[in-house]
Scaffold this motif. Structure first.
Motif, PDB file in Angstrom:
ATOM      1  N   ASP A   1       0.368  13.092  10.280  1.00  0.00           N
ATOM      2  CA  ASP A   1       1.282  13.833   9.410  1.00  0.00           C
ATOM      3  C   ASP A   1       2.205  12.888   8.635  1.00  0.00           C
ATOM      4  O   ASP A   1       2.194  11.681   8.843  1.00  0.00           O
ATOM      5  CB  ASP A   1       2.027  14.918  10.180  1.00  0.00           C
ATOM      6  CG  ASP A   1       3.067  14.404  11.155  1.00  0.00           C
ATOM      7  OD1 ASP A   1       3.660  13.341  10.919  1.00  0.00           O
ATOM      8  OD2 ASP A   1       3.310  15.097  12.151  1.00  0.00           O
ATOM      9  N   ASP A   2       2.979  13.458   7.737  1.00  0.00           N
ATOM     10  CA  ASP A   2       3.750  12.668   6.779  1.00  0.00           C
ATOM     11  C   ASP A   2       4.938  11.922   7.386  1.00  0.00           C
ATOM     12  O   ASP A   2       5.572  11.120   6.716  1.00  0.00           O
ATOM     13  CB  ASP A   2       4.228  13.549   5.625  1.00  0.00           C
ATOM     14  CG  ASP A   2       3.086  13.948   4.701  1.00  0.00           C
ATOM     15  OD1 ASP A   2       2.003  13.338   4.811  1.00  0.00           O
ATOM     16  OD2 ASP A   2       3.272  14.864   3.880  1.00  0.00           O
ATOM     17  N   ARG A   3       5.231  12.141   8.660  1.00  0.00           N
ATOM     18  CA  ARG A   3       6.273  11.336   9.312  1.00  0.00           C
ATOM     19  C   ARG A   3       5.745   9.948   9.649  1.00  0.00           C
ATOM     20  O   ARG A   3       6.511   9.054   9.945  1.00  0.00           O
ATOM     21  CB  ARG A   3       6.753  12.034  10.587  1.00  0.00           C
ATOM     22  CG  ARG A   3       7.471  13.356  10.304  1.00  0.00           C
ATOM     23  CD  ARG A   3       7.756  14.093  11.560  1.00  0.00           C
ATOM     24  NE  ARG A   3       6.504  14.653  12.094  1.00  0.00           N
ATOM     25  CZ  ARG A   3       6.427  15.364  13.204  1.00  0.00           C
ATOM     26  NH1 ARG A   3       7.506  15.598  13.911  1.00  0.00           N
ATOM     27  NH2 ARG A   3       5.271  15.843  13.615  1.00  0.00           N
ATOM     28  N   ASN A   4       4.448   9.762   9.620  1.00  0.00           N
ATOM     29  CA  ASN A   4       3.793   8.517  10.013  1.00  0.00           C
ATOM     30  C   ASN A   4       3.365   7.692   8.802  1.00  0.00           C
ATOM     31  O   ASN A   4       2.235   7.239   8.725  1.00  0.00           O
ATOM     32  CB  ASN A   4       2.566   8.834  10.872  1.00  0.00           C
ATOM     33  CG  ASN A   4       2.942   9.481  12.169  1.00  0.00           C
ATOM     34  OD1 ASN A   4       3.494   8.842  13.044  1.00  0.00           O
ATOM     35  ND2 ASN A   4       2.665  10.761  12.299  1.00  0.00           N
ATOM     36  N   LEU A   5       4.267   7.490   7.866  1.00  0.00           N
ATOM     37  CA  LEU A   5       3.953   6.750   6.640  1.00  0.00           C
ATOM     38  C   LEU A   5       4.633   5.391   6.609  1.00  0.00           C
ATOM     39  O   LEU A   5       5.784   5.252   7.011  1.00  0.00           O
ATOM     40  CB  LEU A   5       4.437   7.526   5.413  1.00  0.00           C
ATOM     41  CG  LEU A   5       3.607   8.708   4.959  1.00  0.00           C
ATOM     42  CD1 LEU A   5       4.351   9.472   3.883  1.00  0.00           C
ATOM     43  CD2 LEU A   5       2.273   8.252   4.442  1.00  0.00           C
ATOM     44  N   VAL A   6       3.897   4.397   6.126  1.00  0.00           N
ATOM     45  CA  VAL A   6       4.473   3.080   5.808  1.00  0.00           C
ATOM     46  C   VAL A   6       4.032   2.715   4.398  1.00  0.00           C
ATOM     47  O   VAL A   6       2.946   3.091   3.965  1.00  0.00           O
ATOM     48  CB  VAL A   6       4.044   1.978   6.812  1.00  0.00           C
ATOM     49  CG1 VAL A   6       4.645   2.220   8.178  1.00  0.00           C
ATOM     50  CG2 VAL A   6       2.554   1.850   6.901  1.00  0.00           C
ATOM     51  N   PRO A   7       4.879   1.997   3.647  1.00  0.00           N
ATOM     52  CA  PRO A   7       4.502   1.606   2.284  1.00  0.00           C
ATOM     53  C   PRO A   7       3.612   0.362   2.290  1.00  0.00           C
ATOM     54  O   PRO A   7       3.965  -0.661   2.878  1.00  0.00           O
ATOM     55  CB  PRO A   7       5.849   1.323   1.617  1.00  0.00           C
ATOM     56  CG  PRO A   7       6.759   0.937   2.735  1.00  0.00           C
ATOM     57  CD  PRO A   7       6.265   1.663   3.947  1.00  0.00           C
ATOM     58  N   PHE A   8       2.460   0.462   1.669  1.00  0.00           N
ATOM     59  CA  PHE A   8       1.529  -0.655   1.532  1.00  0.00           C
ATOM     60  C   PHE A   8       1.152  -0.828   0.073  1.00  0.00           C
ATOM     61  O   PHE A   8       0.910   0.150  -0.630  1.00  0.00           O
ATOM     62  CB  PHE A   8       0.231  -0.390   2.290  1.00  0.00           C
ATOM     63  CG  PHE A   8       0.207  -0.814   3.725  1.00  0.00           C
ATOM     64  CD1 PHE A   8       0.974  -1.860   4.190  1.00  0.00           C
ATOM     65  CD2 PHE A   8      -0.616  -0.175   4.621  1.00  0.00           C
ATOM     66  CE1 PHE A   8       0.920  -2.263   5.512  1.00  0.00           C
ATOM     67  CE2 PHE A   8      -0.679  -0.559   5.950  1.00  0.00           C
ATOM     68  CZ  PHE A   8       0.096  -1.601   6.400  1.00  0.00           C
ATOM     69  N   CYS A   9       1.053  -2.091  -0.356  1.00  0.00           N
ATOM     70  CA  CYS A   9       0.492  -2.367  -1.673  1.00  0.00           C
ATOM     71  C   CYS A   9      -1.022  -2.160  -1.566  1.00  0.00           C
ATOM     72  O   CYS A   9      -1.575  -2.025  -0.469  1.00  0.00           O
ATOM     73  CB  CYS A   9       0.808  -3.799  -2.113  1.00  0.00           C
ATOM     74  SG  CYS A   9       0.010  -5.054  -1.104  1.00  0.00           S
ATOM     75  N   HIS A  10      -1.673  -2.146  -2.690  1.00  0.00           N
ATOM     76  CA  HIS A  10      -3.127  -1.926  -2.707  1.00  0.00           C
ATOM     77  C   HIS A  10      -3.857  -2.979  -1.870  1.00  0.00           C
ATOM     78  O   HIS A  10      -4.790  -2.652  -1.127  1.00  0.00           O
ATOM     79  CB  HIS A  10      -3.637  -1.947  -4.153  1.00  0.00           C
ATOM     80  CG  HIS A  10      -5.104  -1.695  -4.261  1.00  0.00           C
ATOM     81  ND1 HIS A  10      -5.628  -0.430  -4.136  1.00  0.00           N
ATOM     82  CD2 HIS A  10      -6.150  -2.536  -4.446  1.00  0.00           C
ATOM     83  CE1 HIS A  10      -6.950  -0.501  -4.253  1.00  0.00           C
ATOM     84  NE2 HIS A  10      -7.288  -1.775  -4.443  1.00  0.00           N
ATOM     85  N   HIS A  11      -3.429  -4.222  -1.963  1.00  0.00           N
ATOM     86  CA  HIS A  11      -4.074  -5.320  -1.222  1.00  0.00           C
ATOM     87  C   HIS A  11      -4.031  -5.081   0.292  1.00  0.00           C
ATOM     88  O   HIS A  11      -5.044  -5.226   0.975  1.00  0.00           O
ATOM     89  CB  HIS A  11      -3.387  -6.645  -1.562  1.00  0.00           C
ATOM     90  CG  HIS A  11      -3.856  -7.799  -0.751  1.00  0.00           C
ATOM     91  ND1 HIS A  11      -5.097  -8.373  -0.931  1.00  0.00           N
ATOM     92  CD2 HIS A  11      -3.258  -8.487   0.260  1.00  0.00           C
ATOM     93  CE1 HIS A  11      -5.245  -9.372  -0.070  1.00  0.00           C
ATOM     94  NE2 HIS A  11      -4.137  -9.457   0.650  1.00  0.00           N
ATOM     95  N   HIS A  12      -2.876  -4.687   0.834  1.00  0.00           N
ATOM     96  CA  HIS A  12      -2.749  -4.474   2.274  1.00  0.00           C
ATOM     97  C   HIS A  12      -3.283  -3.118   2.716  1.00  0.00           C
ATOM     98  O   HIS A  12      -3.570  -2.928   3.904  1.00  0.00           O
ATOM     99  CB  HIS A  12      -1.288  -4.624   2.701  1.00  0.00           C
ATOM    100  CG  HIS A  12      -0.814  -6.028   2.626  1.00  0.00           C
ATOM    101  ND1 HIS A  12       0.264  -6.400   1.854  1.00  0.00           N
ATOM    102  CD2 HIS A  12      -1.287  -7.167   3.189  1.00  0.00           C
ATOM    103  CE1 HIS A  12       0.449  -7.708   1.970  1.00  0.00           C
ATOM    104  NE2 HIS A  12      -0.486  -8.193   2.770  1.00  0.00           N
ATOM    105  N   HIS A  13      -3.412  -2.181   1.796  1.00  0.00           N
ATOM    106  CA  HIS A  13      -3.879  -0.842   2.152  1.00  0.00           C
ATOM    107  C   HIS A  13      -5.408  -0.757   2.152  1.00  0.00           C
ATOM    108  O   HIS A  13      -6.015  -0.526   3.195  1.00  0.00           O
ATOM    109  CB  HIS A  13      -3.267   0.180   1.192  1.00  0.00           C
ATOM    110  CG  HIS A  13      -3.362   1.583   1.674  1.00  0.00           C
ATOM    111  ND1 HIS A  13      -3.119   2.649   0.850  1.00  0.00           N
ATOM    112  CD2 HIS A  13      -3.673   2.122   2.877  1.00  0.00           C
ATOM    113  CE1 HIS A  13      -3.270   3.773   1.532  1.00  0.00           C
ATOM    114  NE2 HIS A  13      -3.601   3.475   2.774  1.00  0.00           N
ATOM    115  N   VAL A  14      -6.021  -0.961   1.000  1.00  0.00           N
ATOM    116  CA  VAL A  14      -7.477  -0.803   0.893  1.00  0.00           C
ATOM    117  C   VAL A  14      -8.171  -2.017   0.296  1.00  0.00           C
ATOM    118  O   VAL A  14      -9.385  -1.992   0.080  1.00  0.00           O
ATOM    119  CB  VAL A  14      -7.852   0.456   0.063  1.00  0.00           C
ATOM    120  CG1 VAL A  14      -7.410   1.717   0.764  1.00  0.00           C
ATOM    121  CG2 VAL A  14      -7.254   0.392  -1.323  1.00  0.00           C
TER     122      VAL A  14
END
Length: 138
Positions: free
Chosen positions: A82-95
């Motif tokens: 759910d949306d309480r479990n969010l961290v900010p990632f740039c594109h490089h670190h995310h996908v």
């Protein structure tokens, strides 16, 4: 007369009242707990800088990453946390090539990048508790 699905559920002797129905309508025999959503919090997290910016590897726009191993709520069965479990990632670190989704093992990813496998859970809880869009969730 009760609708057909209610009658079947009532005859089983199990009380399903109060349980969330998944998006997409009722599916007989398959009830999932609700998933907390907060669009304002998602937008707020996407507006932050990447949580790994200190490494100097950031590339691309920032988006919110739903933790694969959440600190609250459940995940699984092709469902994101759910949306309480969010961290900010740039594109490089995310996908990206070095991203958490390519790795698949979130704890190993955070252990390699920060030295702490629980870094994402701790950070997302802090972000949620400090969010201007925080609200009590039952």
């Amino acid at each position: 007369m009760l609708p057909r699905t209610t009658a079947k559920r009532a005859s089983s002797g199990i009380d399903y009242s109060g349980l969330a129905i998944p998006k997409g309508g009722r599916k007989v025999g398959r009830i999932k707990p609700g998933r907390y959503e907060n669009a304002n919090h998602r937008k707020d997290v996407a507006g932050m800088i990447c949580c790994l910016w200190q490494l100097g590897e950031c590339k691309g726009p920032v988006s919110g990453h739903h933790l694969l191993i959440p600190w609250v709520g459940i995940r699984g069965g092709s469902r994101r946390s759910d949306d309480r479990n969010l961290v900010p990632f740039c594109h490089h670190h995310h996908v990206g090539d070095d991203g958490v989704h390519k790795r698949g093992d979130e704890e190993a990813f955070f252990r390699e990048k920060t030295g702490y496998p629980e870094y994402g859970r701790i950070l997302s809880e802090r972000i949620w508790r400090d969010s201007p869009f925080w609200e009590p969730v039952p």
